[in-house]
Design a protein around this motif. Structure first.
Motif, PDB file in Angstrom:
ATOM      1  N   LEU A 183       0.849  -1.190   0.000  1.00  0.00           N
ATOM      2  CA  LEU A 183       0.000   0.000   0.000  1.00  0.00           C
ATOM      3  C   LEU A 183       0.882   1.235   0.000  1.00  0.00           C
ATOM      4  N   THR A 184       0.656   2.111  -0.962  1.00  0.00           N
ATOM      5  CA  THR A 184       1.312   3.416  -1.000  1.00  0.00           C
ATOM      6  C   THR A 184       0.252   4.467  -0.715  1.00  0.00           C
ATOM      7  N   LEU A 185       0.439   5.187   0.376  1.00  0.00           N
ATOM      8  CA  LEU A 185      -0.546   6.159   0.842  1.00  0.00           C
ATOM      9  C   LEU A 185       0.069   7.549   0.816  1.00  0.00           C
ATOM     10  N   ASP A 186      -0.547   8.439   0.075  1.00  0.00           N
ATOM     11  CA  ASP A 186      -0.063   9.817  -0.042  1.00  0.00           C
ATOM     12  C   ASP A 186      -0.767  10.684   1.003  1.00  0.00           C
ATOM     13  N   ASN A 187      -0.009  11.199   1.943  1.00  0.00           N
ATOM     14  CA  ASN A 187      -0.605  12.053   2.979  1.00  0.00           C
ATOM     15  C   ASN A 187      -0.053  13.470   2.939  1.00  0.00           C
ATOM     16  N   ALA A 188       0.423  13.894   1.767  1.00  0.00           N
ATOM     17  CA  ALA A 188       1.015  15.226   1.659  1.00  0.00           C
ATOM     18  C   ALA A 188       0.006  16.321   2.014  1.00  0.00           C
ATOM     19  N   LYS A 189      -1.259  16.146   1.570  1.00  0.00           N
ATOM     20  CA  LYS A 189      -2.278  17.150   1.842  1.00  0.00           C
ATOM     21  C   LYS A 189      -3.130  16.801   3.061  1.00  0.00           C
ATOM     22  N   ASN A 190      -2.852  15.654   3.652  1.00  0.00           N
ATOM     23  CA  ASN A 190      -3.619  15.229   4.826  1.00  0.00           C
ATOM     24  C   ASN A 190      -2.700  14.432   5.750  1.00  0.00           C
ATOM     25  N   PRO A 191      -1.786  15.096   6.445  1.00  0.00           N
ATOM     26  CA  PRO A 191      -0.796  14.392   7.273  1.00  0.00           C
ATOM     27  C   PRO A 191      -1.406  13.523   8.360  1.00  0.00           C
ATOM     28  N   ALA A 192      -2.619  13.822   8.803  1.00  0.00           N
ATOM     29  CA  ALA A 192      -3.212  13.075   9.910  1.00  0.00           C
ATOM     30  C   ALA A 192      -3.677  11.683   9.508  1.00  0.00           C
ATOM     31  N   VAL A 193      -3.713  11.391   8.200  1.00  0.00           N
ATOM     32  CA  VAL A 193      -4.252  10.108   7.768  1.00  0.00           C
ATOM     33  C   VAL A 193      -3.411   8.939   8.265  1.00  0.00           C
ATOM     34  N   LYS A 194      -2.100   9.123   8.387  1.00  0.00           N
ATOM     35  CA  LYS A 194      -1.256   8.016   8.840  1.00  0.00           C
ATOM     36  C   LYS A 194      -1.540   7.650  10.293  1.00  0.00           C
ATOM     37  N   ASP A 195      -2.111   8.579  11.071  1.00  0.00           N
ATOM     38  CA  ASP A 195      -2.446   8.274  12.462  1.00  0.00           C
ATOM     39  C   ASP A 195      -3.648   7.345  12.570  1.00  0.00           C
ATOM     40  N   LEU A 196      -4.394   7.191  11.476  1.00  0.00           N
ATOM     41  CA  LEU A 196      -5.567   6.314  11.492  1.00  0.00           C
ATOM     42  C   LEU A 196      -5.207   4.857  11.221  1.00  0.00           C
TER      43      LEU A 196
END
Length: 261
Positions: free
Chosen positions: A188-201
């Motif tokens: 899984l490649t997850l781009d969180n550049a515009k939403n940094p909080a997504v990795k905390d989920l």
């Protein structure tokens, strides 16, 4: 008319990957509904809404799939399904024949076939500019399980003896087929550049299943054929059982890549 021909000509020049994209302004997958990408491997939406217990099935004929959404909203028990395909069981060996002619030996059982290998989980590239998870999202990119090995065929028995000849020999059983290999989990490649909080989920409301598929179990070895019985204990010999086989190899974990740029 000239403008129309020009447009069609330019359309033919577009890469086939662009023509295979699904582009929508708003995609709503209703509760318990299943939405399949079909022949496409790219989904682009301004708004993606997955309601409770809905499922988005990726294109499992493509090793990589892409989902891009400006705003994604997930309800409870939502699933993005990119699991690899399980391998099919190996072919069972045919049983050996027992002859009808007196004093004849049986035919050996055929060997079981190898279980088929599972296919790898999908490599998913997920680009979500804004995300709302009201319940939980499961990203299932497990590797497919290996198929079970085929059973060896049973050996045919020897036919009875007579006063003129001894009973026939029983035949050997067929060998068991080995299990297929489990495939690796997808990445899984997850781009969180515009939403940094997504990795905390991740691990809390976003559950990633990217482990490898299980090894396939071996089949059963074929039984030996019984000896043909003759008068005055002039019996034939019994056959030998088939050889046992081995489990396949289990698959490994996929990777999780978090892109911040």
């Amino acid at each position: 008319m000239t403008c129309l021909r020009t447009f069609l000509f330019l359309l033919l020049l577009l890469p086939t990957t662009l023509l295979a994209q699904i582009r929508v302004g708003k995609l709503v997958i209703k509760p318990k509904e299943v939405f399949e990408l079909g022949q496409s491997d790219i989904l682009v939406a301004d708004t993606l809404i997955m309601m409770d217990s809905s499922r988005l099935v990726l294109n499992k004929l493509k090793s990589e799939n892409y989902i891009r959404a400006r705003w994604a909203v997930f309800g409870n028990n939502c699933v993005i399904d990119g699991k690899g395909i399980d391998g099919k069981p190996g072919r069972d060996g045919r049983n050996g024949d027992t002859p009808t002619i007196p004093c004849s030996s049986g035919q050996p059982g055929r060997n079981g076939g190898k279980g088929l290998d599972g296919t790898p989980g999908i490599n998913l590239f997920l680009y979500l500019e804004r995300i709302t998870v009201n319940g939980n999202l499961i990203i299932d990119i497990r590797g497919g399980n290996g198929g079970r090995g085929g059973n060896g065929g049973n050996g045919g028995g020897g036919s009875p003896g007579t006063v003129h000849c001894i009973g026939g020999d029983g035949a050997n059983g067929g060998n068991a087929g080995p299990g297929g290999n489990g495939a690796n989990g997808g990445s899984l490649t997850l781009d969180n550049a515009k939403n940094p909080a997504v990795k905390d989920l991740i691990g809390k409301q976003i559950i990633i299943r990217n482990y490898g598929g299980m090894a396939g179990s071996p089949g059963r070895a074929g039984y030996y054929g019984p000896a043909g019985l003759g008068p005055s204990r002039r019996n034939g010999k019994k056959g030998l059982p088939g050889t046992e086989s081995a489990f396949g190899i289990g698959g490994g974990y996929g990777k999780i890549n978090i892109e911040s740029n």
